[in-house]
Design an enzyme around this catalytic site. Structure first.
Site, PDB file in Angstrom:
ATOM      1  N   GLU A 172       0.262  19.266  48.930  1.00 23.49           N
ATOM      2  CA  GLU A 172       0.715  20.644  49.149  1.00 23.49           C
ATOM      3  C   GLU A 172      -0.537  21.480  49.474  1.00 23.49           C
ATOM      4  O   GLU A 172      -0.496  22.393  50.288  1.00 23.49           O
ATOM      5  CB  GLU A 172       1.377  21.165  47.871  1.00 23.49           C
ATOM      6  CG  GLU A 172       1.776  22.621  47.947  1.00 23.49           C
ATOM      7  CD  GLU A 172       2.258  23.189  46.599  1.00 23.49           C
ATOM      8  OE1 GLU A 172       3.063  22.529  45.907  1.00 23.49           O
ATOM      9  OE2 GLU A 172       1.809  24.291  46.257  1.00 23.49           O
ATOM     10  N   ARG A 227       7.986  25.790  50.111  1.00 21.50           N
ATOM     11  CA  ARG A 227       6.514  25.773  50.275  1.00 21.50           C
ATOM     12  C   ARG A 227       6.115  25.778  51.764  1.00 21.50           C
ATOM     13  O   ARG A 227       5.151  25.117  52.174  1.00 21.50           O
ATOM     14  CB  ARG A 227       5.881  24.549  49.592  1.00 21.50           C
ATOM     15  CG  ARG A 227       6.136  24.457  48.112  1.00 21.50           C
ATOM     16  CD  ARG A 227       5.420  25.564  47.349  1.00 21.50           C
ATOM     17  NE  ARG A 227       5.529  25.346  45.922  1.00 21.50           N
ATOM     18  CZ  ARG A 227       6.511  25.826  45.161  1.00 21.50           C
ATOM     19  NH1 ARG A 227       7.435  26.600  45.681  1.00 21.50           N
ATOM     20  NH2 ARG A 227       6.542  25.559  43.877  1.00 21.50           N
ATOM     21  N   SER A 283      -0.302  22.461  41.677  1.00 20.59           N
ATOM     22  CA  SER A 283       0.360  21.214  42.090  1.00 20.59           C
ATOM     23  C   SER A 283      -0.296  20.740  43.379  1.00 20.59           C
ATOM     24  O   SER A 283      -0.212  21.424  44.392  1.00 20.59           O
ATOM     25  CB  SER A 283       1.846  21.466  42.354  1.00 20.59           C
ATOM     26  OG  SER A 283       2.422  22.009  41.205  1.00 20.59           O
TER      27      SER A 283
HETATM   28  C1  LIG Z   1      -3.233  26.710  38.547  1.00 20.45           C
HETATM   29  C2  LIG Z   1      -2.446  26.923  39.829  1.00 20.45           C
HETATM   30  C3  LIG Z   1      -1.072  27.099  39.767  1.00 20.45           C
HETATM   31  C4  LIG Z   1      -0.323  27.303  40.947  1.00 20.45           C
HETATM   32  N1  LIG Z   1       1.019  27.485  40.838  1.00 20.45           N
HETATM   33  C5  LIG Z   1       1.759  27.699  41.954  1.00 20.45           C
HETATM   34  C6  LIG Z   1       3.167  27.922  41.861  1.00 20.45           C
HETATM   35  O1  LIG Z   1       3.748  27.963  40.774  1.00 20.45           O
HETATM   36  N2  LIG Z   1       3.854  28.094  43.019  1.00 20.45           N
HETATM   37  C7  LIG Z   1       3.252  28.088  44.249  1.00 20.45           C
HETATM   38  O2  LIG Z   1       3.950  28.267  45.256  1.00 20.45           O
HETATM   39  N3  LIG Z   1       1.925  27.880  44.356  1.00 20.45           N
HETATM   40  C8  LIG Z   1       1.165  27.692  43.257  1.00 20.45           C
HETATM   41  N4  LIG Z   1      -0.175  27.475  43.351  1.00 20.45           N
HETATM   42  C9  LIG Z   1      -0.800  27.428  44.696  1.00 20.45           C
HETATM   43  C10 LIG Z   1      -1.361  28.793  45.129  1.00 20.45           C
HETATM   44  O3  LIG Z   1      -1.490  29.646  44.040  1.00 20.45           O
HETATM   45  C11 LIG Z   1      -0.487  29.485  46.177  1.00 20.45           C
HETATM   46  O4  LIG Z   1      -0.311  28.646  47.288  1.00 20.45           O
HETATM   47  C12 LIG Z   1      -1.090  30.803  46.652  1.00 20.45           C
HETATM   48  O5  LIG Z   1      -0.173  31.518  47.452  1.00 20.45           O
HETATM   49  C13 LIG Z   1      -2.377  30.616  47.448  1.00 20.45           C
HETATM   50  O6  LIG Z   1      -2.943  31.891  47.586  1.00 20.45           O
HETATM   51  P1  LIG Z   1      -4.457  32.067  47.996  1.00 20.45           P
HETATM   52  O7  LIG Z   1      -4.691  33.516  48.230  1.00 20.45           O
HETATM   53  O8  LIG Z   1      -5.328  31.435  46.994  1.00 20.45           O
HETATM   54  O9  LIG Z   1      -4.493  31.311  49.377  1.00 20.45           O
HETATM   55  P2  LIG Z   1      -5.572  30.254  49.908  1.00 20.45           P
HETATM   56  O10 LIG Z   1      -5.531  29.049  49.035  1.00 20.45           O
HETATM   57  O11 LIG Z   1      -6.866  30.922  50.105  1.00 20.45           O
HETATM   58  O12 LIG Z   1      -4.932  29.906  51.324  1.00 20.45           O
HETATM   59  C14 LIG Z   1      -3.690  29.244  51.403  1.00 20.45           C
HETATM   60  C15 LIG Z   1      -3.202  29.288  52.849  1.00 20.45           C
HETATM   61  O13 LIG Z   1      -2.862  30.631  53.191  1.00 20.45           O
HETATM   62  C16 LIG Z   1      -3.615  31.053  54.329  1.00 20.45           C
HETATM   63  N5  LIG Z   1      -3.929  32.476  54.117  1.00 20.45           N
HETATM   64  C17 LIG Z   1      -4.445  33.032  52.986  1.00 20.45           C
HETATM   65  N6  LIG Z   1      -4.553  34.359  53.138  1.00 20.45           N
HETATM   66  C18 LIG Z   1      -4.104  34.644  54.389  1.00 20.45           C
HETATM   67  C19 LIG Z   1      -4.000  35.850  55.162  1.00 20.45           C
HETATM   68  N7  LIG Z   1      -4.338  37.046  54.651  1.00 20.45           N
HETATM   69  N8  LIG Z   1      -3.539  35.767  56.423  1.00 20.45           N
HETATM   70  C20 LIG Z   1      -3.156  34.570  56.951  1.00 20.45           C
HETATM   71  N9  LIG Z   1      -3.245  33.395  56.282  1.00 20.45           N
HETATM   72  C21 LIG Z   1      -3.709  33.432  55.014  1.00 20.45           C
HETATM   73  C22 LIG Z   1      -4.852  30.170  54.343  1.00 20.45           C
HETATM   74  O14 LIG Z   1      -5.428  30.094  55.632  1.00 20.45           O
HETATM   75  C23 LIG Z   1      -4.261  28.862  53.868  1.00 20.45           C
HETATM   76  O15 LIG Z   1      -3.603  28.247  54.949  1.00 20.45           O
HETATM   77  C24 LIG Z   1      -0.964  27.303  42.221  1.00 20.45           C
HETATM   78  C25 LIG Z   1      -2.358  27.135  42.267  1.00 20.45           C
HETATM   79  C26 LIG Z   1      -3.088  26.957  41.094  1.00 20.45           C
HETATM   80  C27 LIG Z   1      -4.577  26.799  41.165  1.00 20.45           C
END
Ligand SMILES: Cc1cc2nc3c(=O)[nH]c(=O)nc-3n(C[C@H](O)[C@H](O)[C@H](O)COP(=O)(O)OP(=O)(O)OC[C@H]3O[C@@H](n4cnc5c(N)ncnc54)[C@H](O)[C@@H]3O)c2cc1C
Length: 340
Positions: free
Chosen positions: A335, A167, A239
């Site tokens: 996380e 992570r 999580s």
């Molecule tokens: C129901 C649920 C289940 C999940 N299950 C998992 C799982 O199984 N495994 C897991 O690892 N995670 C899981 N997650 C967490 C999440 O899905 C991941 O961390 C995902 O990668 C976040 O993507 P996002 O686009 O929503 O990023 P955001 O939440 O919008 O941002 C996350 C981080 O990434 C940065 N970021 C986003 N886009 C960019 C970009 N283009 N350039 C630079 N930085 C950027 C942001 O600044 C921030 O620091 C889950 C979340 C939910 C709600």
């Protein structure tokens, strides 16, 4: 480029917090990304699908939300001939991760099946090295294309420079706020070999000889659905806490006191403790504090019980951290990224 003022991010984060941002920009073209990166001044925050963040009720700064789309196979066979049954695929940061996984499976590009159904965008996948069911993004990421904040210069960052870990990547550490990722390259396979190393997955598969990639992804999604709330129905960030890693002595001390403790051995001789189990033991599963609560099926997941504010979620998380510390002398950490 689309720009907005006093913009509600309620539908741009999976917790469903009605966060109001004073400025929002949505880069789509290369020129948009270059200009946005060059002109970005603090405070700013890059927001993908908002599935790993707790947004503040009001954000006085600029939210950068990439909306570019596109998934392409890069022809890298050229003079090099066939690259060992691999295929290079490039995807835009604004693509929804779960759609990207489905698209690759449909094209016969394999390696992402265990990551099916994870919310969020392609652009965020390298940031926290998304992982599930025995696969991590680092296993398939080849390189990451970015624009540098301050200069707008573009560059490719190779896999080995990203320092991927559980992570974690350099984008969360020393490179925090340094780059906007606009696309990611993945090295996938042209033949399907299921990764059934994760026990919950192998025991859910009846016939692994005839298993297709689509079937494996469907099994992953159904296991996920049975454990995690659907963000369309219940607000959450998945999580909320990381599983803490402790040294062998600490683990054995805890094991003596709590023989049923849930833990997994990790590479460095330490043990990763199931944070959900620790939280459950503190009696939090299914309970609420204000308008935030702990999901009844999985104590690792904090949920919005309806109109929760950022403060509700933070107050609940702090109470849980403090209770786990008091009972086990272990500090668990979020996380999810808490933005203030
Ligand atoms: C129901 C649920 C289940 C999940 N299950 C998992 C799982 O199984 N495994 C897991 O690892 N995670 C899981 N997650 C967490 C999440 O899905 C991941 O961390 C995902 O990668 C976040 O993507 P996002 O686009 O929503 O990023 P955001 O939440 O919008 O941002 C996350 C981080 O990434 C940065 N970021 C986003 N886009 C960019 C970009 N283009 N350039 C630079 N930085 C950027 C942001 O600044 C921030 O620091 C889950 C979340 C939910 C709600």
């Amino acid at each position: 480029m689309n720009t907005f003022s006093d913009f509600s991010l309620k539908t741009y984060n999976t917790f469903g917090i009605n966060s109001i941002a004073s400025n929002v920009v949505m880069p789509e073209t290369s020129a948009d990304f270059r200009d946005t990166a060059k002109s970005a001044t603090a405070p700013f925050f890059i927001l993908g699908g908002g599935s790993n963040v707790v947004l503040p009720d009001r954000y006085e700064g600029t939210i950068i939300h990439p909306i570019n789309k596109g998934i392409y196979k890069i022809d890298e066979r050229g003079d090099q001939g066939c690259l060992d049954g691999r295929v290079m695929v490039e995807a835009a940061a604004g693509e929804v991760w779960a759609n990207f996984v489905d698209y690759c499976i449909a094209q016969g590009w394999y390696g992402l099946e265990n990551l099916a159904g994870i919310p969020g965008t392609v652009g965020a996948s390298p940031v926290q090295n998304v992982g599930a069911y025995g696969t991590e993004a680092k296993d398939v990421i080849d390189s990451v294309h970015c624009y540098e904040i301050g200069t707008g210069n573009e560059l490719w960052i190779a896999h080995d420079d990203c320092q991927f870990a559980y992570r974690w990547s350099r984008f969360k550490g020393e490179w925090k706020d340094c780059y906007i990722i606009d696309r990611v390259r993945f090295r996938l396979r042209e033949t399907f070999t299921p990764n059934l190393s994760y026990k919950a997955l192998s025991s859910a598969v009846d016939d692994n000889k005839n298993l297709t990639a689509r079937q494996l992804a469907d099994i992953v999604v159904s296991i996920r659905d049975s454990k995690l709330p659907n963000p369309m129905e219940i607000g959450s960030a998945g999580s909320f806490f990381k599983n803490p890693v402790v040294d062998s002595d600490t683990f054995h001390r805890l094991k003596e006191q709590y023989p049923e403790i849930v833990a997994f051995a990790v590479d460095n001789g330490g043990f990763k403790l199931a944070a959900g189990w620790l939280i459950d033991q503190c009696g939090w599963k299914g309970r609420s504090l204000g308008k935030a609560g702990v999901y009844e099926k999985q104590a690792l997941v904090l949920v919005n019980r309806g109109c929760a504010t950022s403060s509700d979620i933070i107050a609940l998380s702090q109470q849980i951290i403090s209770d786990v510390k008091a009972k086990f002398s272990i500090t668990i950490e979020p996380e999810a990224i808490i933005l203030d």
